[in-house]
Design a protein around this motif. Structure first.
Motif, PDB file in Angstrom:
ATOM      1  N   PHE A   1       0.849  -1.184   0.000  1.00 36.17           N
ATOM      2  CA  PHE A   1       0.000   0.000   0.000  1.00 36.17           C
ATOM      3  C   PHE A   1       0.883   1.232   0.000  1.00 36.17           C
ATOM      4  N   GLN A   2       0.270   2.352  -0.308  1.00 35.75           N
ATOM      5  CA  GLN A   2       1.002   3.618  -0.322  1.00 35.75           C
ATOM      6  C   GLN A   2       0.722   4.384   0.963  1.00 35.75           C
ATOM      7  N   ALA A   3       1.777   4.950   1.497  1.00 31.89           N
ATOM      8  CA  ALA A   3       1.646   5.653   2.776  1.00 31.89           C
ATOM      9  C   ALA A   3       2.220   7.062   2.645  1.00 31.89           C
ATOM     10  N   THR A   4       1.334   8.045   2.684  1.00 32.10           N
ATOM     11  CA  THR A   4       1.839   9.413   2.654  1.00 32.10           C
ATOM     12  C   THR A   4       2.477   9.773   3.986  1.00 32.10           C
ATOM     13  N   THR A   5       2.035   9.116   5.023  1.00 26.47           N
ATOM     14  CA  THR A   5       2.535   9.432   6.357  1.00 26.47           C
ATOM     15  C   THR A   5       3.091   8.190   7.025  1.00 26.47           C
ATOM     16  N   MET A   6       4.278   8.345   7.579  1.00 22.46           N
ATOM     17  CA  MET A   6       4.875   7.279   8.385  1.00 22.46           C
ATOM     18  C   MET A   6       5.288   7.875   9.726  1.00 22.46           C
TER      19      MET A   6
ATOM     20  N   SER B   1       6.645  11.529   9.534  1.00 20.48           N
ATOM     21  CA  SER B   1       7.284  11.847   8.258  1.00 20.48           C
ATOM     22  C   SER B   1       6.267  11.778   7.132  1.00 20.48           C
ATOM     23  N   ASN B   2       6.299  12.797   6.312  1.00 17.78           N
ATOM     24  CA  ASN B   2       5.403  12.884   5.167  1.00 17.78           C
ATOM     25  C   ASN B   2       6.214  12.835   3.882  1.00 17.78           C
TER      26      ASN B   2
ATOM     27  N   ALA C   1       3.044   2.918   9.327  1.00 17.98           N
ATOM     28  CA  ALA C   1       2.626   3.573   8.097  1.00 17.98           C
ATOM     29  C   ALA C   1       1.117   3.653   8.053  1.00 17.98           C
ATOM     30  N   ARG C   2       0.640   4.773   7.532  1.00 14.62           N
ATOM     31  CA  ARG C   2      -0.800   4.971   7.443  1.00 14.62           C
ATOM     32  C   ARG C   2      -1.218   4.841   5.989  1.00 14.62           C
ATOM     33  N   ASP C   3      -2.161   3.944   5.746  1.00 17.65           N
ATOM     34  CA  ASP C   3      -2.629   3.656   4.394  1.00 17.65           C
ATOM     35  C   ASP C   3      -3.417   4.851   3.842  1.00 17.65           C
ATOM     36  N   LEU C   4      -3.051   5.288   2.643  1.00 21.19           N
ATOM     37  CA  LEU C   4      -3.753   6.381   1.968  1.00 21.19           C
ATOM     38  C   LEU C   4      -5.243   6.129   1.881  1.00 21.19           C
ATOM     39  N   GLU C   5      -5.590   4.864   1.667  1.00 26.60           N
ATOM     40  CA  GLU C   5      -6.991   4.536   1.412  1.00 26.60           C
ATOM     41  C   GLU C   5      -7.737   4.054   2.650  1.00 26.60           C
ATOM     42  N   ASP C   6      -7.106   4.102   3.788  1.00 25.74           N
ATOM     43  CA  ASP C   6      -7.753   3.674   5.024  1.00 25.74           C
ATOM     44  C   ASP C   6      -7.283   4.594   6.148  1.00 25.74           C
TER      45      ASP C   6
END
Lengths: 116, 112
Positions: free
Chosen positions: A28-33, A50-51, A96-101
């Motif tokens: 998944f893609q994570a804009t924020t970690m 971190s963004n 990591a925070r999922d872009l879609e969730d």
């Protein structure tokens, strides 16, 4: 499910050297970690957010020049502990925070850093 | 800032009984609350999320309640097993941002 890979799992380094820890979101893609530190028998303490493509935001009391964070892509963030000292020995965990969730925080397996 | 306390640092429960863990917070009520499991030397693993408008959430042998009046969440494991032994952490989002603040954790031991 979402998976975050964190490497290395253990590292021992000499005092004064630098150590890099990698955190990758695999599917998944994570804009924020997020980077946490955990001392024995204590809870997780947030060090920094971190963004992707921008500078990290550090929590109060965390030295940004000592803990360098780079978030070069949507799937990779790195934490470099510079000029490590024995008091930096700890368990470092990324999330990591999922872009879609927006509720989805997935954690890495952690890195045990020992500075001798 | 939010202060989160989990009432027991350690809890021993007989196998087969229900384990109940408590999470109390002091300031604003969050939009949701999460529970995680952490094994020694490992990162936390997400278990359940409960939103502020939900009283109760269940997943297999797990049940979470959320009382915004009491500023408290309870986490129950029914028919506990030795494999449930771990540290359990509650976590709340900070107001206005996406950061999570973790509770102090409860180290649960299920005794065979």
């Amino acid at each position: 499910g979402a998976v975050v890979s964190q490497h290395p799992s253990r590292v021992i380094c000499k005092s004064g050297t630098s150590v890099k820890i990698e955190c990758r979101s695999l599917d998944f893609q994570a804009t924020t970690m997020f980077w946490y530190r955990q001392f024995p028998k204590q809870s997780l303490m947030l060090m920094a957010t971190s963004n992707e493509g921008s500078k990290a935001t550090y929590e109060q009391g965390v030295e940004k020049d000592k803990f360098l964070i780079n978030h070069a892509s949507l799937t990779l963030s790195t934490l470099t502990v510079t000029s490590a000292h024995p008091e930096d020995s700890s368990f470092y965990i990324c999330s990591a925070r999922d872009l879609e969730d927006i509720y989805g925080y997935t954690f890495g397996s952690g890195t045990r850093l020992t500075v001798v | 800032s939010q202060k989160i306390e989990q009432n027991s640092e350690a809890l021993n429960i007989q196998e087969g009984k229900t384990a109940t863990l408590t999470c109390n917070y002091t300031n604003y009520s969050p939009a949701y609350l999460q529970w995680y499991r952490q094994d020694p030397g490992r990162g936390p693993v997400f278990l359940l999320l409960i939103r502020e408008n939900e009283k109760e959430k269940r997943k297999e042998r797990l049940k979470v309640t959320f009382d915004t009046t009491l500023k408290q969440s309870l986490f129950h494991i029914t028919a506990s097993q030795p494999a449930d032994s771990a540290t359990y952490l509650c976590a709340l989002p900070n107001f206005g941002n996406e950061k999570l603040t973790f509770g102090t954790g409860t180290r649960l031991t299920i005794i065979p």
